[in-house]
Design a protein around this motif. Structure first.
Motif, PDB file in Angstrom:
ATOM      1  N   PRO A  40     -11.379   1.572   0.592  1.00 64.05           N
ATOM      2  CA  PRO A  40     -11.667   0.549   1.600  1.00 64.05           C
ATOM      3  C   PRO A  40     -11.218  -0.840   1.127  1.00 64.05           C
ATOM      4  N   HIS A  41     -11.362  -1.815   2.016  1.00 63.39           N
ATOM      5  CA  HIS A  41     -10.989  -3.195   1.683  1.00 63.39           C
ATOM      6  C   HIS A  41     -11.756  -3.690   0.453  1.00 63.39           C
ATOM      7  N   SER A  42     -11.094  -4.533  -0.318  1.00 65.30           N
ATOM      8  CA  SER A  42     -11.794  -5.271  -1.375  1.00 65.30           C
ATOM      9  C   SER A  42     -11.133  -6.635  -1.543  1.00 65.30           C
ATOM     10  N   ARG A  43     -11.900  -7.563  -2.064  1.00 64.74           N
ATOM     11  CA  ARG A  43     -11.387  -8.916  -2.235  1.00 64.74           C
ATOM     12  C   ARG A  43     -10.606  -9.028  -3.535  1.00 64.74           C
ATOM     13  N   VAL A  44      -9.434  -9.673  -3.462  1.00 65.00           N
ATOM     14  CA  VAL A  44      -8.579  -9.921  -4.618  1.00 65.00           C
ATOM     15  C   VAL A  44      -8.511 -11.431  -4.819  1.00 65.00           C
ATOM     16  N   GLU A  45      -8.795 -11.868  -6.034  1.00 64.88           N
ATOM     17  CA  GLU A  45      -8.760 -13.304  -6.316  1.00 64.88           C
ATOM     18  C   GLU A  45      -8.295 -13.542  -7.739  1.00 64.88           C
ATOM     19  N   GLY A  46      -7.864 -14.771  -8.020  1.00 62.78           N
ATOM     20  CA  GLY A  46      -7.418 -15.104  -9.361  1.00 62.78           C
ATOM     21  C   GLY A  46      -6.571 -16.356  -9.375  1.00 62.78           C
ATOM     22  N   ASP A  47      -5.815 -16.505 -10.476  1.00 61.29           N
ATOM     23  CA  ASP A  47      -4.905 -17.643 -10.653  1.00 61.29           C
ATOM     24  C   ASP A  47      -3.470 -17.139 -10.515  1.00 61.29           C
ATOM     25  N   TYR A  48      -2.693 -17.797  -9.653  1.00 59.86           N
ATOM     26  CA  TYR A  48      -1.336 -17.344  -9.383  1.00 59.86           C
ATOM     27  C   TYR A  48      -0.429 -17.624 -10.580  1.00 59.86           C
ATOM     28  N   GLY A  60      -6.630  -4.542   2.434  1.00 58.24           N
ATOM     29  CA  GLY A  60      -6.939  -3.209   2.949  1.00 58.24           C
ATOM     30  C   GLY A  60      -6.065  -2.173   2.273  1.00 58.24           C
ATOM     31  N   TRP A  61      -6.512  -1.660   1.157  1.00 61.16           N
ATOM     32  CA  TRP A  61      -5.705  -0.810   0.289  1.00 61.16           C
ATOM     33  C   TRP A  61      -5.263   0.490   0.978  1.00 61.16           C
ATOM     34  N   ASP A  62      -4.051   0.931   0.625  1.00 60.34           N
ATOM     35  CA  ASP A  62      -3.571   2.262   0.988  1.00 60.34           C
ATOM     36  C   ASP A  62      -3.669   3.170  -0.232  1.00 60.34           C
ATOM     37  N   GLY A  63      -4.055   4.433   0.000  1.00 60.88           N
ATOM     38  CA  GLY A  63      -4.171   5.378  -1.107  1.00 60.88           C
ATOM     39  C   GLY A  63      -2.892   6.158  -1.379  1.00 60.88           C
ATOM     40  N   LYS A  64      -2.199   6.600  -0.310  1.00 59.44           N
ATOM     41  CA  LYS A  64      -0.941   7.358  -0.424  1.00 59.44           C
ATOM     42  C   LYS A  64      -1.059   8.476  -1.455  1.00 59.44           C
TER      43      LYS A  64
END
Length: 223
Positions: A40-48, A60-64
């Motif tokens: 399922p969706h998860s939040r991605v955060e950080g420093d670019y 919204g991740w894909d599993g494939k």
């Protein structure tokens, strides 16, 4: 004296079969599985990377599951008694960020496709032949994620390596069916959770907590 010897003999007669029964109850299993895995969706955060600017997005991740490299897992279990077991498990879960969502935060690639690689120490409990020839079981484990980080920026800074991600856990429930004394088939539902805090080339970093849901089918060999 005769009474003492009779008591000792009676005690031995009770203890020896009990000990033998305990040893007989101990067996080892090796299981291999694959199946359909989603996230399922998860939040991605950080420093670019390269700029140090913050990024924050809901992905919204894909599993494939069936694309190379495929989703799979291996599990070793020591059944200490007929019902209680302990073991270790490795699962090659994977997730891909959709093209439009990763582009919005400046990435050409944002994925863990050589695996989130969840490794746990497990505890298992089963009910032998509870449903006719089927043996239901439940289990869970705690461990770590060792993700292969595949993150490329639109500015040409690429990260492609295995890293320690963070703590992880899993839960499962399923049933097995014995084909013989040595071979069984099984199906199960499995959930994993991993907290991933990874470094990116160019002094960047990324944090995301990923959950996966999977329906697994596999083969077990008994020793």
């Amino acid at each position: 004296m005769k009474t003492t010897w009779l008591a000792a003999a009676a005690t031995a007669a009770v203890l020896v079969p009990a000990s033998a029964q305990l040893v007989a109850a101990q067996d080892y299993e090796f299981s291999l599985y694959s199946g359909w895995q989603t996230a399922p969706h998860s939040r991605v955060e950080g420093d670019y990377p390269g700029t140090g600017e913050d990024f924050d997005a809901l992905i919204g991740w894909d599993g494939k599951s069936f694309e190379m490299p495929p989703y799979y897992g291996v599990r070793g279990t020591w059944w200490k008694t007929d019902r209680l077991g302990f073991g270790v498990e490795f699962t090659h879960t994977k997730v891909y960020a959709p093209d439009d969502e990763k582009a919005e935060i400046g990435f050409e690639d944002l994925e863990f496709t050589d695996g989130l690689n969840i490794v746990t120490a497990n505890a298992m409990y089963r009910w032998p032949d509870r449903w006719g020839s089927f043996t239901p079981y439940v289990g869970g484990g705690v461990g770590v994620s060792v993700p292969h980080v595949d993150v490329d920026t639109t500015t040409g800074i690429d990260t492609y390596e295995l890293q320690y991600g963070g703590p992880a856990m899993r839960l499962m429930a399923g049933a097995s069916y014995d084909l013989s004394e040595r071979v069984a088939l099984f199906g199960e539902y499995q959930f994993t959770y991993s907290a991933n805090d990874v470094e990116l080339e160019g002094d960047g970093d990324l944090q995301t907590n990923i959950k996966t849901n999977a329906v697994n089918f596999g083969l077990t060999l008994k020793f």
